[in-house]
Enzyme design. Structure first.
Site, PDB file in Angstrom:
ATOM      1  N   ARG A 113      18.146  38.490  13.018  1.00  0.00           N
ATOM      2  CA  ARG A 113      17.634  38.358  11.650  1.00  0.00           C
ATOM      3  C   ARG A 113      16.486  37.360  11.595  1.00  0.00           C
ATOM      4  NH1 ARG A 113      21.884  36.982   6.993  1.00  0.00           N
ATOM      5  NH2 ARG A 113      22.491  39.145   7.362  1.00  0.00           N
ATOM      6  N   ARG A 116       7.484  37.558  11.559  1.00  0.00           N
ATOM      7  CA  ARG A 116       8.104  38.727  12.172  1.00  0.00           C
ATOM      8  C   ARG A 116       7.773  38.792  13.661  1.00  0.00           C
ATOM      9  NH1 ARG A 116       6.373  40.477   7.005  1.00  0.00           N
ATOM     10  NH2 ARG A 116       8.026  41.330   5.702  1.00  0.00           N
ATOM     11  N   ASN A 149      12.581  44.245  12.686  1.00  0.00           N
ATOM     12  CA  ASN A 149      11.305  43.531  12.781  1.00  0.00           C
ATOM     13  C   ASN A 149      11.127  42.806  14.108  1.00  0.00           C
ATOM     14  OD1 ASN A 149       9.796  43.982  10.376  1.00  0.00           O
ATOM     15  ND2 ASN A 149      11.317  42.807   9.233  1.00  0.00           N
ATOM     16  N   ARG A 193       5.644  47.340  -2.941  1.00  0.00           N
ATOM     17  CA  ARG A 193       5.490  46.020  -3.570  1.00  0.00           C
ATOM     18  C   ARG A 193       4.116  45.896  -4.226  1.00  0.00           C
ATOM     19  NH1 ARG A 193       8.193  43.023   1.671  1.00  0.00           N
ATOM     20  NH2 ARG A 193      10.304  42.745   0.809  1.00  0.00           N
ATOM     21  N   HIS A 214       3.010  45.656   9.282  1.00  0.00           N
ATOM     22  CA  HIS A 214       3.988  45.276   8.258  1.00  0.00           C
ATOM     23  C   HIS A 214       4.206  43.779   8.429  1.00  0.00           C
ATOM     24  CE1 HIS A 214       7.479  44.986   5.744  1.00  0.00           C
ATOM     25  NE2 HIS A 214       8.298  44.730   6.753  1.00  0.00           N
ATOM     26  N   THR A 264      16.355  40.028   3.152  1.00  0.00           N
ATOM     27  CA  THR A 264      15.965  41.103   2.241  1.00  0.00           C
ATOM     28  C   THR A 264      16.858  42.303   2.536  1.00  0.00           C
ATOM     29  OG1 THR A 264      14.298  41.996   3.757  1.00  0.00           O
ATOM     30  CG2 THR A 264      13.559  40.339   2.178  1.00  0.00           C
TER      31      THR A 264
END
Length: 332
Positions: A99, A106, A138, A169, A193, A248
């Site tokens: 995580r 990332r 990620n 977004r 991303h 998230t």
């Protein structure tokens, strides 16, 4: 003596046991389970398989979903640590990985998660050689490249969730600024991303009216309305949410489900997902970045050739360079 079932039901034919719309989710953390519940509520799968190394949590998540079966139309939910449970999947969604921590980029995650992919991907392909693979872990662009290499599948069948969420977004924040629903606000974010993503201000429009025609300075430092702050918010939003709640989950779960629908229903909708961009916009390396792609039952069937202006193309190339500088050092 006959059982109650035998007295109640008489079997007429043997059914085909192979599911037509089987989805496997690898990783039952917050993101994986958000994907699972969204997929179930959208009735996209006839079978859902969950795979994780945390056996107790995995069984608990499976049971919790099974007990809600009355409220959705997926007939079979299974789970297991062994990848045989994923056999014959049409689509495999990979959310497993370390995580992202508060303040961690990332890209800093990359080598940890590369090693995790090495333990996952060969087993997935062994049991579902004809599947499409949607990578969510990620840093998604680099890991999509890694999965493509590890899987041996065509690049068209391995794609990353990429900038589908960034663009969502972006459209939400544009809508907030204009007082218009995000579905009526059109705009794209491409590239990584992450921190080097590229907003395509030249294409932002509402009802076909390009905002750049109303203010040519839109999205630049000279823009008095400071529209560029919207892209800044897009980039920073994940970090802010992680700081506030630790991770998230919901928006990425909804975004992934949006992509799943396009694939399993063969909708041929256009999404900004991470795909091979070698040979495009002067990029010479095997890099995966988000560009608008047509998604259907075969994965990425087409790409949309966007006319980038010189600034956008330079930023896109910079995004590619950022990833390549990390990717070329990977060991796998």
């Amino acid at each position: 003596m006959s059982t109650v079932k035998e007295k109640l039901i008489e079997n007429l034919i043997e059914e085909d046991k192979i599911s037509q719309r089987k989805i496997t989710i690898v990783g039952t953390g917050a993101v994986g389970m958000a994907c699972a519940i969204c997929i179930l509520l959208k009735d996209l799968a006839d079978e859902l398989a969950l795979v994780d190394v945390a056996v107790d949590k995995l069984k608990g998540e499976m049971m919790d979903l099974q007990h809600g079966s009355l409220f959705f139309n997926t007939s079979k939910i299974t789970s297991g640590k062994d990848y045989s449970v994923s056999a014959n999947s049409k689509l495999v969604i990979v959310t497993a990985g370390a995580r992202q921590q508060e303040g961690e980029s990332r890209l800093a995650l990359v080598q940890r998660n590369v090693n995790i992919m090495k333990s996952i991907i060969p087993a997935v392909v062994q049991h579902s050689p004809d599947c499409k693979m949607l990578i969510v872990s990620n840093p998604v662009d680099i890991l999509t490249y890694v999965v493509w290499k590890l899987s041996g599948l065509p690049a068209t069948r391995v794609f990353g969730s990429g900038c589908n969420l960034d663009s969502a977004r972006f459209r939400y924040l544009i809508g907030e600024k204009l007082g218009v629903h995000p579905t009526s606000c059109h705009g794209w974010i491409i590239g990584e991303h992450g921190d080097s993503s590229v907003p395509l201000w030249s294409g932002v429009n509402v009802a076909g009216v390009a905002l750049k025609t109303l203010d040519p300075k839109l999205g630049t430092d000279a823009d008095k309305d400071q529209w560029k702050n919207i892209h800044k918010q897009v980039v920073e939003s994940a970090y802010e949410i992680i700081k506030l709640k630790g991770y998230t989950s919901w928006a990425i779960g909804l975004s992934v489900t949006d992509l799943v629908g396009s694939v399993l229903k063969n909708l041929r909708r256009v999404h900004p997902v991470s795909t091979m961009v070698k040979g495009l916009y002067g990029i010479k390396e095997e890099i995966f970045l988000s560009i608008p792609c047509v998604l259907g039952q075969n994965g990425v069937s087409d790409i949309v050739k966007i006319n980038l202006n010189s600034d956008e193309e330079a930023l896109f190339k910079k995004s590619a360079d950022t990833l390549w500088n990390v990717q070329k050092e990977l060991v796998f």
